[in-house]
Write an enzyme that holds these catalytic residues in place. Structure first.
Site, PDB file in Angstrom:
ATOM      1  N   GLU A 142       0.859  -1.179   0.000  1.00 17.07           N
ATOM      2  CA  GLU A 142       0.000   0.000   0.000  1.00 17.07           C
ATOM      3  C   GLU A 142       0.895   1.229   0.000  1.00 17.07           C
ATOM      4  O   GLU A 142       1.908   1.269   0.707  1.00 17.07           O
ATOM      5  CB  GLU A 142      -0.901  -0.014   1.236  1.00 17.07           C
ATOM      6  CG  GLU A 142      -2.006   1.023   1.225  1.00 17.07           C
ATOM      7  CD  GLU A 142      -2.953   0.866   2.414  1.00 17.07           C
ATOM      8  OE1 GLU A 142      -3.625   1.845   2.758  1.00 17.07           O
ATOM      9  OE2 GLU A 142      -3.007  -0.233   2.978  1.00 17.07           O
ATOM     10  N   TYR A 146       4.585   3.297   4.216  1.00 15.46           N
ATOM     11  CA  TYR A 146       5.991   3.188   4.576  1.00 15.46           C
ATOM     12  C   TYR A 146       6.792   4.484   4.462  1.00 15.46           C
ATOM     13  O   TYR A 146       7.920   4.549   4.934  1.00 15.46           O
ATOM     14  CB  TYR A 146       6.641   2.070   3.756  1.00 15.46           C
ATOM     15  CG  TYR A 146       6.037   0.726   4.091  1.00 15.46           C
ATOM     16  CD1 TYR A 146       6.415   0.062   5.249  1.00 15.46           C
ATOM     17  CD2 TYR A 146       5.053   0.156   3.293  1.00 15.46           C
ATOM     18  CE1 TYR A 146       5.845  -1.162   5.584  1.00 15.46           C
ATOM     19  CE2 TYR A 146       4.479  -1.062   3.625  1.00 15.46           C
ATOM     20  CZ  TYR A 146       4.885  -1.716   4.775  1.00 15.46           C
ATOM     21  OH  TYR A 146       4.305  -2.914   5.117  1.00 15.46           O
ATOM     22  N   PHE A 429      11.492  -9.824  -3.048  1.00 19.16           N
ATOM     23  CA  PHE A 429      11.687 -10.669  -1.866  1.00 19.16           C
ATOM     24  C   PHE A 429      10.427 -10.633  -1.003  1.00 19.16           C
ATOM     25  O   PHE A 429       9.541  -9.809  -1.228  1.00 19.16           O
ATOM     26  CB  PHE A 429      12.891 -10.201  -1.041  1.00 19.16           C
ATOM     27  CG  PHE A 429      12.973  -8.719  -0.841  1.00 19.16           C
ATOM     28  CD1 PHE A 429      12.278  -8.109   0.187  1.00 19.16           C
ATOM     29  CD2 PHE A 429      13.743  -7.945  -1.684  1.00 19.16           C
ATOM     30  CE1 PHE A 429      12.345  -6.731   0.371  1.00 19.16           C
ATOM     31  CE2 PHE A 429      13.821  -6.575  -1.505  1.00 19.16           C
ATOM     32  CZ  PHE A 429      13.129  -5.966  -0.476  1.00 19.16           C
TER      33      PHE A 429
END
Length: 429
Positions: A142, A146, A429
């Protein structure tokens, strides 16, 4: 309410930690939009409930050296979790830096808005710094979460499609090598070697996690019913593999979705391999449309077609978000496109602000703490976007996110940070 953040240590805590994570508990783990990294038609790949054997395997991974989990315990119960995976990222100049990759992040819906994620992120980023990792990175599920922890987009990717009947190349091509359809076993041997060669020369590329290519030889079917993977390999005149692609030809009862060739992965080390692979994929028999995912923003294919509009972008998305953990170490680890000296005032709410003199050059750089007058002021998030060369300082300046104190400093910063190709990472990752 008592909150403790630490790694899960016992087998029972490991299972409790796993049940917090979306890929185990079934809660959404991606925004409900067609992703640039997914060639199918679903908003996100369907969730498959893990089996008991899956949970046992996941619990074993928690003990691996490359997987560093953190859990938020609220009154003794795990309510949130995340992890760092140890990977490498290629930076300008070719050096492969250790990067703490943030993954498997979630807080249970009933424990949101209590500051748990901030505590988890602070613990993980502090751990990265203690281990000497200059950078942390993630792929954001989203876009609004962050940035508050100092992350910002540094690479981007496209998802595009083209109708087979619209494709015509500008020039004829004679391939000195050869294309070959291979099975998953051969593909599983080819891709690790091919990716290592590619990431050595591609800024932004990530090292694969252990087991990344195991599924190719296993021949696992995707949960969305898009059918088996087909593996195409290109060999040069000497017989060495210099390119490969993974594609699917899903069956559909809907004529609008039938005959679509989905390109899931594509890698080419040479221009001949690139041209040969796309030449076949864009003219595969009994197909009418090609959809390609995970593509770089400076895809050269558009410029090889007689009609550049034939290649239509259907999704552009940020991919790798970077967080600079050590300004001096990170800026000295890469090379620069021009020789110049700039003083940067960098604000960082988590690890402390500072003023740095960057003496940049094509051969390398020196970065030292200074009290000199700043040429530019910016936040740690902005520095993360600039670091790989995929975002221009002038873009951020026009957006009001960088302040210029010395006239012309923005253009000078653009000049030193410029890279020949846009940074791109096909592997995550």
């Amino acid at each position: 309410m008592t909150i403790e953040v630490r790694p899960p240590v016992s087998p029972s805590e490991s299972l409790e930690y796993l049940r917090v994570l979306p890929y185990v508990n079934g809660f959404p783990q991606e925004e409900p939009e067609p992703s640039a990294w997914y060639a199918g038609t679903a908003a996100w790949p369907p969730q498959v409930p893990p089996t008991a054997a899956d949970l046992d395997r996941y619990a074993e991974e928690l003990q691996a050296d490359w997987f560093r989990p953190q859990a938020a315990f609220v009154d003794g119960k795990i309510a949130g979790g995340s992890a760092i995976v140890s990977v490498q990222v290629t930076v300008p100049g070719g050096r492969q830096l250790a990067l703490g990759g943030v993954t498997s992040t979630a807080v249970l819906p009933t424990y949101r808005r209590r500051g748990l994620l901030r505590k988890i992120m602070s613990a993980m980023l502090a751990d990265c710094r203690e281990r000497g990792e200059f950078l942390a990175g993630l792929s954001a599920s989203e876009g609004t979460i962050y940035g508050r922890y100092g992350f910002s987009p540094a690479t981007f990717q496209h998802r595009w499609e083209v109708r087979r009947t619209d494709v015509a190349f500008r020039s004829e091509f004679s391939d000195s090598g050869a294309l070959e359809l291979v099975d998953g076993v051969v593909a599983g041997e080819v891709w690790p070697v091919l990716h290592e060669q590619a990431r050595a020369q591609r800024v932004g590329e990530i090292s694969p996690l252990p087991g990344k290519w195991d599924g190719l030889s296993a021949g696992a079917l995707p949960a969305d019913g898009s059918g088996p993977a087909h593996h195409l390999v290109h060999r040069d005149a000497a017989g060495a593999v210099d390119g490969a692609a993974i594609f699917r030809l899903p069956w559909s009862p809907d004529p609008a979705q039938a005959g679509v060739l989905q390109v899931e992965a594509f890698e080419a080390l040479t221009s001949d391999a690139y041209r040969a692979l796309w030449g076949l994929l864009l003219d595969f028999d009994l197909t009418k449309r090609v959809v390609a995912a995970r593509r770089p923003v400076d895809e050269p294919l558009r410029w090889m077609l007689t009609n550049p509009r034939a290649l239509k972008l259907t999704r552009t998305r940020d991919n790798l978000w970077l967080r600079i953990l050590d300004v001096q170490g990170a800026l000295e680890a890469r090379t620069y496109a021009a020789t110049d000296s700039l003083v940067l005032d960098v604000s960082d709410d988590l690890f402390g602000s500072g003023r740095w003199r960057l003496d940049a050059a094509p051969a390398g750089a020196a970065c030292t703490a200074t009290n000199q007058t700043a040429d530019l002021s910016l936040g740690i998030a902005e520095l993360g976007s600039l670091y790989l060369g995929g975002v221009r300082a002038s873009e951020l300046s026009h957006a009001g996110r960088i302040d210029e104190h010395t006239p012309g400093a923005i253009s000078r910063l653009d000049a030193v940070l410029r890279t020949e190709r846009a940074p791109h990472n096909a592997v995550g990752f």
